[in-house]
Design a protein around this motif. Structure first.
Motif, PDB file in Angstrom:
ATOM      1  N   VAL A   1      -4.398  12.293   0.490  1.00 30.46           N
ATOM      2  CA  VAL A   1      -5.686  12.410   1.276  1.00 30.46           C
ATOM      3  C   VAL A   1      -5.940  14.047   1.571  1.00 30.46           C
ATOM      4  CG1 VAL A   1      -5.372   9.981   2.301  1.00 30.46           C
ATOM      5  CG2 VAL A   1      -4.273  11.887   3.502  1.00 30.46           C
TER       6      VAL A   1
ATOM      7  N   ALA B   1       0.892  -1.156   0.089  1.00 28.50           N
ATOM      8  CA  ALA B   1       0.095  -0.034  -0.103  1.00 28.50           C
ATOM      9  C   ALA B   1       0.873   1.336  -0.114  1.00 28.50           C
ATOM     10  CB  ALA B   1      -0.974  -0.080   1.212  1.00 28.50           C
ATOM     11  N   LYS B   2       0.586   2.277  -0.893  1.00 28.41           N
ATOM     12  CA  LYS B   2       1.339   3.671  -0.787  1.00 28.41           C
ATOM     13  C   LYS B   2       0.806   4.329   0.420  1.00 28.41           C
ATOM     14  CE  LYS B   2       2.034   3.404  -5.643  1.00 28.41           C
ATOM     15  NZ  LYS B   2       2.345   4.195  -6.910  1.00 28.41           N
TER      16      LYS B   2
ATOM     17  N   SER C   1      -0.183   7.397   3.109  1.00 31.40           N
ATOM     18  CA  SER C   1      -1.029   8.451   2.787  1.00 31.40           C
ATOM     19  C   SER C   1      -0.176   9.689   2.774  1.00 31.40           C
ATOM     20  CB  SER C   1      -1.916   8.314   3.995  1.00 31.40           C
ATOM     21  OG  SER C   1      -1.459   8.252   5.178  1.00 31.40           O
TER      22      SER C   1
ATOM     23  N   GLU D   1      -1.185   7.419  -9.015  1.00 29.58           N
ATOM     24  CA  GLU D   1      -1.635   6.651  -8.029  1.00 29.58           C
ATOM     25  C   GLU D   1      -1.306   6.542  -6.618  1.00 29.58           C
ATOM     26  OE1 GLU D   1      -2.244   2.780  -9.875  1.00 29.58           O
ATOM     27  OE2 GLU D   1      -3.735   3.253 -11.455  1.00 29.58           O
ATOM     28  N   TYR D   2      -0.799   7.722  -6.251  1.00 29.18           N
ATOM     29  CA  TYR D   2      -0.369   7.888  -4.723  1.00 29.18           C
ATOM     30  C   TYR D   2      -1.557   8.195  -3.861  1.00 29.18           C
ATOM     31  CZ  TYR D   2       4.530   7.721  -5.556  1.00 29.18           C
ATOM     32  OH  TYR D   2       5.917   7.240  -5.892  1.00 29.18           O
ATOM     33  N   ASN D   3      -1.829   7.768  -2.845  1.00 31.23           N
ATOM     34  CA  ASN D   3      -2.799   7.762  -1.661  1.00 31.23           C
ATOM     35  C   ASN D   3      -2.673   9.393  -1.195  1.00 31.23           C
ATOM     36  OD1 ASN D   3      -4.740   7.475   0.001  1.00 31.23           O
ATOM     37  ND2 ASN D   3      -3.558   6.347   1.573  1.00 31.23           N
TER      38      ASN D   3
END
Length: 213
Positions: A32, A3-4, A6, A28-30
């Protein structure tokens, strides 16, 4: 698939903020949260506790440095990355004192941001090679070449920087005059000094004495 992390990004320049946002989303980085001033950035960090916060150093309300200081005092786990146009040595040193995880120049941001995020995610620090070079005055090539030298060659180079003659170096190290000359020749080759002047090695040693400490 790992998982990348946040991420929150903050910059008071709309175009720079959008550019960084689009770049990270495309890969497609997380992402937020976005903020366009320091107070908003801090509030988002406090609320969302992202793994990484990429902050402009100079923003209205609060600077990236001020945010980093508060986050450290409150023992937030968010790793701070500073992104800046500024190349002052004092800011770089302050970032190191605050245990900031990343420091990159805006002009190289898109080139370095992915490497920076990966390095920081692994729990390591990322300081742009460009800013290290600008601040120290030493190029990566010079540092790498110096690392090739043997302990004896480094010792001789330090003595050269102290204006010691070949004879004085030989006497101090209890070696022959010819051995010192051989070492000098090897050092010049390893450092790739091409200046034809007879004192070129002395000049190099004087200019780069900080590297020899």
């Amino acid at each position: 698939m790992i998982a990348k992390p946040s991420i929150i990004i903050a910059d008071d320049h709309p175009l720079l903020l959008k550019g960084l946002n689009d770049f990270l989303i495309e890969r497609e980085y997380n992402l937020v949260g976005l903020a366009n001033d320091g107070l908003e950035a801090y509030n988002q960090i406090a609320e969302k506790m992202p793994e990484i916060a990429i902050l402009d150093i100079q923003m209205p309300q609060m600077s990236g440095i001020e945010i980093a200081q508060i986050c450290r005092t409150k023992q937030f786990t968010t790793k701070i990355v500073l992104i800046t146009l500024h190349k002052e040595k004092e800011l770089y040193q302050k970032a190191q004192e605050l245990n900031i995880f990343g420091y990159i120049l805006k002009e190289f941001a898109l080139e370095e941001i992915e490497n920076c995020i990966k390095t920081v995610t692994d729990g390591k620090h990322f300081f742009s090679p460009k800013i290290k070079e600008l601040i120290s005055g030493f190029s990566e090539t010079e540092t790498e070449n110096l690392n090739i030298l043997t302990p004896s060659e480094k010792k001789i180079l330090k003595l050269i920087a102290m204006d010691k003659t070949t004879r004085e170096i030989a006497e101090q190290l209890f070696i022959s005059h010819r051995t010192v000359e051989k070492h000098r020749s090897n050092i010049i080759n390893k450092l790739k000094i091409t200046d034809p002047k007879t004192n070129s090695l002395l000049i190099w040693a004087k200019e780069n004495h900080e590297l020899l400490k």
